[in-house]
Design a protein around this motif. Structure first.
Motif, PDB file in Angstrom:
ATOM      1  N   ARG A 177     -10.305  22.024 -87.945  1.00  0.00           N
ATOM      2  CA  ARG A 177     -11.141  22.418 -89.085  1.00  0.00           C
ATOM      3  C   ARG A 177     -12.599  22.575 -88.662  1.00  0.00           C
ATOM      4  NH1 ARG A 177     -14.262  19.378 -92.178  1.00  0.00           N
ATOM      5  NH2 ARG A 177     -13.314  17.482 -91.347  1.00  0.00           N
ATOM      6  N   ALA A 178     -13.078  21.649 -87.829  1.00  0.00           N
ATOM      7  CA  ALA A 178     -14.464  21.723 -87.355  1.00  0.00           C
ATOM      8  C   ALA A 178     -14.699  22.993 -86.550  1.00  0.00           C
ATOM      9  CB  ALA A 178     -14.797  20.484 -86.524  1.00  0.00           C
ATOM     10  N   GLU A 183     -17.137  28.004 -85.477  1.00  0.00           N
ATOM     11  CA  GLU A 183     -17.004  29.296 -84.830  1.00  0.00           C
ATOM     12  C   GLU A 183     -16.694  30.445 -85.808  1.00  0.00           C
ATOM     13  OE1 GLU A 183     -17.766  29.543 -81.768  1.00  0.00           O
ATOM     14  OE2 GLU A 183     -17.826  27.405 -81.288  1.00  0.00           O
ATOM     15  N   GLY A 184     -16.184  30.115 -86.985  1.00  0.00           N
ATOM     16  CA  GLY A 184     -15.794  31.152 -87.939  1.00  0.00           C
ATOM     17  C   GLY A 184     -14.347  31.559 -87.799  1.00  0.00           C
ATOM     18  N   THR A 208     -12.880  32.269 -91.367  1.00  0.00           N
ATOM     19  CA  THR A 208     -13.553  32.013 -92.637  1.00  0.00           C
ATOM     20  C   THR A 208     -13.829  33.331 -93.357  1.00  0.00           C
ATOM     21  OG1 THR A 208     -15.707  32.051 -91.555  1.00  0.00           O
ATOM     22  CG2 THR A 208     -14.642  29.899 -91.805  1.00  0.00           C
ATOM     23  N   GLY A 209     -13.830  33.264 -94.689  1.00  0.00           N
ATOM     24  CA  GLY A 209     -14.093  34.453 -95.502  1.00  0.00           C
ATOM     25  C   GLY A 209     -15.332  34.309 -96.345  1.00  0.00           C
ATOM     26  N   GLY A 210     -16.203  33.322 -96.029  1.00  0.00           N
ATOM     27  CA  GLY A 210     -17.418  33.118 -96.798  1.00  0.00           C
ATOM     28  C   GLY A 210     -17.287  31.921 -97.718  1.00  0.00           C
ATOM     29  N   VAL A 219     -10.955  30.907 -96.696  1.00  0.00           N
ATOM     30  CA  VAL A 219     -10.372  31.203 -95.393  1.00  0.00           C
ATOM     31  C   VAL A 219      -9.206  32.157 -95.568  1.00  0.00           C
ATOM     32  CG1 VAL A 219     -11.061  29.025 -94.331  1.00  0.00           C
ATOM     33  CG2 VAL A 219      -8.851  29.186 -95.511  1.00  0.00           C
ATOM     34  N   ILE A 220      -8.924  32.875 -94.483  1.00  0.00           N
ATOM     35  CA  ILE A 220      -7.759  33.753 -94.400  1.00  0.00           C
ATOM     36  C   ILE A 220      -7.029  33.416 -93.113  1.00  0.00           C
ATOM     37  CG2 ILE A 220      -6.957  36.148 -94.239  1.00  0.00           C
ATOM     38  CD1 ILE A 220      -9.500  36.968 -95.692  1.00  0.00           C
ATOM     39  N   GLY A 221      -5.711  33.274 -93.199  1.00  0.00           N
ATOM     40  CA  GLY A 221      -4.972  32.885 -91.999  1.00  0.00           C
ATOM     41  C   GLY A 221      -3.627  33.561 -91.910  1.00  0.00           C
TER      42      GLY A 221
END
Length: 231
Positions: A177-178, A183-184, A208-210, A219-221
């Motif tokens: 998570r960190a 890093e994004g 990350t999506g903002g 987030v998008i994964g």
């Protein structure tokens, strides 16, 4: 020769060979419209205008009839204008509905194509949020069952994916998570428990999506089955 008696028709005939004027019918005293025309073999011919009949009609009735016809013609013209406007509006509505239907069909086709592509994709897609250090998955693509062994509704939620991951791998979640926040984007591999008690290796990629809200990161994964490469 006796003098020619005075008559309004004579006065009008002196200035025009033919015409029309108002006068009083000497028979019934009603005001009528006279038509006159000067002929070559007689001094003057006077005809009482009576709508092409031999019966003279009062001028007032003739004018009233004319006014009715003018009013009727105006009403018909207005009706024709309103009908034409209504037809234009109906045509505009029809075109608008046709365009809306075409857009809807295009959207449905695009959605169906996307669903087809996602279903055939080797990775299941998801969107979610990082809240208080945990991943809350809000949406999972329909191919999650084929890729992960679990239906989409089992993976979604505040603890769906976390409780299915093998404990030793889940202990590495804080560092992962960190890395995502720092890093994004980041990726990891973990063992995912299956409904029959077996395990499946899953590769997870997240970016990350903002910021979705204060303290919340969107987030998008995607999740891929890499069990064969780990064997």
């Amino acid at each position: 020769h006796s003098p020619i008696p005075s008559h309004p028709a004579l006065d009008h005939a002196r200035t025009a060979a033919a015409g029309q004027f108002r006068g009083v019918n000497p028979i019934d005293g009603q005001e009528v419209v006279f038509d006159f025309r000067t002929l070559a073999d007689v001094p003057l011919l006077v005809i009482v205008r009576a709508d092409w009949t031999t019966e003279s009609r009062p001028l007032g009735a003739t004018e009233t009839r004319q006014r009715w016809w003018v009013a009727l013609a105006g009403a018909l013209s207005l009706i024709a204008i309103l009908v034409a406007a209504q037809r234009r509006r109906a045509e505009a509505v029809r075109l608008t509905l046709a365009e809306a239907e075409a857009r809807r069909l295009a959207t449905d086709r695009a959605r169906a194509e996307i669903e087809r592509l996602v279903e055939g994709s080797p990775a299941a897609l998801y969107s979610g949020r990082l809240i208080d250090g945990r991943l809350v998955i809000d949406f999972v693509s329909a191919n999650a069952l084929r890729v992960t062994g679990w239906p989409a509704e089992r993976i979604a939620g505040p603890s769906g994916l976390h409780v299915l991951i093998e404990d030793a791998d889940e202990e590495l979640w804080p560092a992962f998570r960190a890395a995502v926040l720092r890093e994004g984007n980041a990726e990891r591999q973990f063992r995912l428990r299956q409904p029959d008690g077996s395990w499946r290796w899953i590769l997870e990629r997240v970016r990350t999506g903002g910021a979705a809200a204060e303290g919340v990161v969107a987030v998008i994964g995607n999740l891929s089955d890499v069990s064969r490469t780990r064997q």
